[in-house]
Structure formats: structure tokens, C-alpha cells
Scaffold this active site. Structure first.
Site, PDB file in Angstrom:
ATOM      1  N   SER A 198       0.806  -1.413   0.002  1.00  0.00           N
ATOM      2  CA  SER A 198       0.023  -0.054  -0.057  1.00  0.00           C
ATOM      3  C   SER A 198       0.646   1.515  -0.213  1.00  0.00           C
ATOM      4  CB  SER A 198      -1.256  -0.051   1.394  1.00  0.00           C
ATOM      5  OG  SER A 198      -2.172   0.574   1.358  1.00  0.00           O
ATOM      6  N   ASP A 439      -8.840  -4.590  -5.877  1.00  0.00           N
ATOM      7  CA  ASP A 439      -8.527  -4.005  -5.286  1.00  0.00           C
ATOM      8  C   ASP A 439      -8.907  -2.568  -5.845  1.00  0.00           C
ATOM      9  OD1 ASP A 439      -7.444  -2.058  -3.239  1.00  0.00           O
ATOM     10  OD2 ASP A 439      -5.463  -2.337  -3.630  1.00  0.00           O
ATOM     11  N   HIS A 464      -6.396  -6.101  -1.654  1.00  0.00           N
ATOM     12  CA  HIS A 464      -5.208  -5.619  -1.345  1.00  0.00           C
ATOM     13  C   HIS A 464      -4.674  -6.386  -0.687  1.00  0.00           C
ATOM     14  CE1 HIS A 464      -3.783  -1.167  -1.010  1.00  0.00           C
ATOM     15  NE2 HIS A 464      -3.870  -1.415   0.181  1.00  0.00           N
TER      16      HIS A 464
END
Length: 513
Positions: A198, A439, A464
Site C-alpha cells: 500500500s 482492489d 489489497h
């Protein structure tokens, strides 16, 4: 020789802090407007922790250290030579040692305390034996125990103390720590692979670009490096959330889409907010319809972003909505989706408490991490909330007295809509961009190979940061293949490095003779 161990060790149990109670989204209760602001933007985070999560036992193999970190890497004013204690954790269990130039896997901490990453990030531990790798986890400045100025209160006191809180300082921190570790362990020839997910994935890719002499390569999982300026359409995130729900169930998608106006309709009635509070079993009386709408919007986005197997939360939500009794009205169906996802509770807390992660990430988005995420009329299943840079700047200036720098990320790291691929092709190497197309942040990920060594690996059903989470016996074949491919690529990088190292040594020896 190992770095001197801190006298302050991690507790035997990893206590999940209150930062995870925000459902991993930054939501600050302020007057709602019709535009996307820092209060409304979906947060980046590698993992999703629920409040009910029990403490996890940390292996004794993890050893905690603190590094005397430079406050400001880019200024020569005397006061900026001040330092703070930055936490990092090491695991020597499988390391082949400095004499063998065995590799170092470094996990780059992101917008949270480091603790949860030690048990929730599986990629490093699960591949340490195969590579005989030393594992290093470094905490991001201003989070967890890595707080400048001695306390969170002082560190966040004003714009001057927060001014050292940015990504450039963070990756410079990582470079200092890694070079220090290599020097202390006499491991100058050990190749480093940086790993992040991320926001941490963005840091990993940027680290490889800025510090190629420190890191041999980077695995950037679910890193939306293209969600800046005008590179990605602003509705990219919510378009994928919508797509996820629509693919799960057309009727579920339609029900959610129609529910927003129904909430407003009920709220406009006498005692309408009381009716909604009872219908959705809120822990406190709703003060406005937007409070409920924000809560549901967050739930749908979280379900899509972390739509991990085998549970597949989007399917769970839609199962509740579609499985409601046939005579149920729209809002009753929505409530059944909430119950299916959250469990049958005595009440549901629609308010959001300030958290360490929320406070830190709000500053980061208000300073440099300006990601224009919004949505227009009828282009998603959500009400319109276009991104307005003017409104965004106004709110951030009110909050902090500092104007955001919306173009700084693309200026510092490179990347505008016309040249991002060219920049990566010409100047980058040894980066894996991994994504799962379910995602929502994959809308701003690198999804095509840029060169023979800047590679994109994606899975149609992935979510994710799924590839760097711990492996499970229930993992589908496509996820196992994705992880295996990433490992094989890293093996190629390291093998080539060893070949180059040996060639250099032979050439040096020949020159001496």
C-alpha cells in the site's frame, strides 16, 4: 557483531492498538460537503484489523532495536542535527551470515505502528529460509515508538514540528538504518530487497528509485503510485468498488445504489433520524443522515479493498442484502447486509474516534500525499462526491495552517500522465509492482510490464496486499502462483548480483596482481 539491542523489548503479546478501530479508513467527523476532502478519502493500509482481533504472540526470534535517527536529512541548520529514537526489529533465525553475503529482506513500515506487521506480513518470514535472509522491519517516523521530539503531543504540536513528517525523510531514514545495519554486521556485500504494501509499497518503489545503491530490488504490493495529479481518473477507486459489488450480484448493486436517496427520504421525515437510528440499531442517535451514509460507504469500500479469500467480504455483504426476507424494503435489505458483514450486534457504532494512524495520515494527505479520489454523478453506486482541489486546500489550510503541495510527489519521484512509463522504463530497474484487480487501489497501480526488470504482476481476483500476507491452506492456486512468481524474480535479481559481485572481485584481484 549485532547492533546493540534495545533494553526496551516488545511485550510477549502484540496488543492491537486503537488505530485499527477506524476500519482502516481516515474518517473525521466534520460538516459534510459534496466534495471529497481529507475527511472523506479512503485510507491506504496493508492490513485490516478488526476491534475484536485477539492479541497475537510475537516469536522470540524478533529482536527490537532503536537507531539514533537524524531529524532532518536535507538541512544543515544546527537544530536539524537533532535526533530521535527510531524502532526497528530484526530476525536472524535463517540468515546465512555476512561471510556468505546472504541477503537482507527489509520491510518498510507505513502509516501505522510496526507491531502488527511482525505477525501480519507473511512474505518475509515464509521466504527467509529459502533465501537464508536476514529480516529487518523498520518503523515509519511519527508512528508507533518512532516519535521525534520525545512525545506525540510535541511532535504534532504545530506545523514546524510536523514539518519533518514526509515520505522523503522516511525513506532517507530507511537508508540510514540499512547502511548502519550492514556496517555493524560487516555485511556490506549482502544485497537488500525492500518490501512494502500500500503506502509502504509506494515507499518501496520510491526507495529503489532514490537509493539503488542501498536496495538491489523492491517488491511493491498494491502501491497506487499513479493516483497523483491527473494520471488516474479520480473515480478510479470507487469505480472498482462498484464493479466488485456488481459482479457479485446485480440486485445487490442496485439495492445499494438506490439506498442513498431512500436514506435521505426517511431522514427528511419528522423523527426521521430516530427512525433510521432504530432501523440500523446505531449505538447513538444519528445527528444527520450523512453519518449513516458515511458509515455504510466505508463498509462497502473496506469490503471491496480487503475482499480476501476465503471469506470474500463483498459476497458476504451481498449475501445479506439478497438474502433478506422477500417483503423487505430497501433499507431493511441494507441492514441485513450490515449484519452479515459485522455480525448480529446489540448496536453498531457509526461514529469514528481519532486514532494515531488517522491523525498521522491526515497530515500526510494534507501536505504531500494529495490523491484526488472522488466520484461524479451516476458513474458509481455511490452519491456524487467530486474531488475539488480548491476545497481540499481550504480544509487542510484550516486544519494545519499549511497549504498542501499537490504536485510534489510527481515532482520529486517522477510521473505525469505523459511520461510516467518513460521515466520508469529509462531510470528504474528491479521493481515488482503486484496488484489484485479487485482492489480499488489497483486503478492507480502499475499493471503492465515497463521493462525486462520493472514488472507488473496482477491477479484478476486478488485484493489489497494479499500477496504479502501470510499464506493459508485455503489459498487459491492463482494466489500461490503470484507469490511463486515474485520469489522467482527476486531469485534472478540476487543470482545476477552474486555473479556481478564475483566478477568484480576477480577483476579487482587481477588488477592487483
Amino acid at each position: 557483531m549485532k547492533p546493540q539491542k534495545s533494553t526496551t523489548m516488545n511485550c510477549s503479546f502484540l496488543m492491537i492498538s486503537l488505530q485499527w478501530l477506524s476500519l482502516m479508513f481516515l474518517v473525521i467527523i466534520v460538516p459534510t460537503c459534496a466534495t471529497a476532502t481529507p475527511s472523506k478519502l479512503p485510507r491506504l493500509s496493508t492490513i485490516l484489523r478488526e476491534p475484536e482481533t485477539f492479541p497475537e504472540l510475537i516469536s522470540d526470534d524478533f529482536q527490537t532495536f532503536f537507531y539514533d535517527q537524524t531529524l532532518d536529512h536535507f538541512n544543515y541548520r544546527p537544530e536539524n542535527y537533532n535526533t530521535f529514537q527510531q524502532r526497528y526489529v530484526m530476525n536472524f533465525k535463517y540468515w546465512g551470515g555476512a561471510n556468505a553475503s546472504a541477503p537482507i529482506f527489509a520491510y518498510l513500515g507505513a502509516e501505522a505502528a510496526l507491531d502488527s506487521d511482525l505477525t501480519s506480513i507473511g512474505f518475509l518470514v515464509e521466504n527467509a529460509l529459502r533465501f537464508k535472509a536476514l529480516l529487518v522491519y523498520i518503523e515509519h517516523r511519527y508512528y508507533g515508538q518512532s516519535i521525534p521530539f520525545g512525545s506525540r503531543e510535541e511532535a504534532f504540536e504545530n506545523a514546524s514540528t510536523r514539518g519533518y513528517f514526509n515520505s522523503a525523510q522516511a525513506i532517507a531514514d530507511y537508508a540510514e538504518v540499512l547502511l548502519y545495519i550492514k556496517k555493524e554486521l560487516l555485511a556490506e556485500n549482502s544485497p537488500v530487497i525492500v518490501i512494502g504494501g500500500s503506502y509502504g509499497g509506494m515507499l518501496a518503489s520510491w526507495f529503489r528509485l532514490k537509493y539503488p545503491h542501498v536496495a538491489l530490488g523492491a517488491l511493491a504490493s498494491s502501491a497506487p503510485i499513479l493516483y497523483f495529479d491527473d494520471i488516474t481518473p479520480e473515480n478510479g477507486y470507487y469505480s472498482i468498488v462498484t464493479k466488485d459489488f456488481r459482479e457479485a450480484s446485480e440486485s445487490c448493486y442496485r439495492t445499494i445504489r438506490e439506498s442513498w436517496s431512500e436514506i435521505d427520504k426517511v431522514a427528511s421525515k419528522p423523527n426521521g433520524l430516530s427512525i433510521l437510528s432504530k432501523k440500523f440499531r446505531t449505538c447513538a442517535e444519528l445527528k444527520k443522515a450523512d453519518e449513516l451514509k458515511d458509515y455504510l460507504e466505508t463498509m462497502y469500500a473496506v469490503a471491496a479493498q480487503y475482499n480476501h479469500p476465503p471469506r470474500y467480504p463483498v459476497t458476504v455483504v451481498c449475501g445479506g442484502i439478497d438474502g433478506a426476507p422477500e417483503e423487505s424494503d430497501i433499507l431493511s435489505r441494507i441492514f441485513e447486509g450490515l449484519v452479515a458483514y459485522r455480525g448480529n450486534k446489540s448496536c453498531y457504532n457509526t461514529s469514528f474516534s481519532p486514532t494515531e494512524t488517522g491523525e498521522g495520515w491526515r497530515w500526510q494527505t494534507c501536505s504531500e500525499m494529495v490523491m484526488p479520489i472522488g466520484r461524479g454523478d451516476n458513474d458509481t453506486m455511490f452519491p456524487a462526491a467530486p474531488f475539488s482541489l480548491t476545497a481540499f486546500i481550504r480544509e487542510c489550510t484550516i486544519l494545519y495552517g499549511v497549504r498542501p503541495r499537490p504536485h510534489w510527489i510527481t515532482t520529486y519521484y517522477g510521473g505525469h500522465v505523459c511520461d510516467i512509463k518513460l521515466i520508469l522504463h529509462r531510470f528504474a530497474s528491479n521493481i515488482i509492482f503486484s496488484n489484485g484487480l479487485r482492489d480499488p487501489y489497483s486503478s492507480a497501480g502499475v499493471l503492465k510490464n515497463i521493462s525486462h526488470s520493472v514488472l507488473a504482476i496482477h491477479t484478476v481476483n486478488g485484493s489489497h496486499c494479499l500477496d504479502i500476507l501470510p499464506a493459508k491452506s485455503t489459498d487459491p492456486d492463482w494466489l500461490i502462483m503470484q507469490r511463486n512468481t515474485e520469489v522467482e524474480i527476486i531469485e534472478i535479481w540476487i543470482a545476477q548480483y552474486y555473479a556481478d559481485l564475483n566478477a568484480t572481485r576477480k577483476g579487482y584481484s587481477s588488477n592487483i596482481n
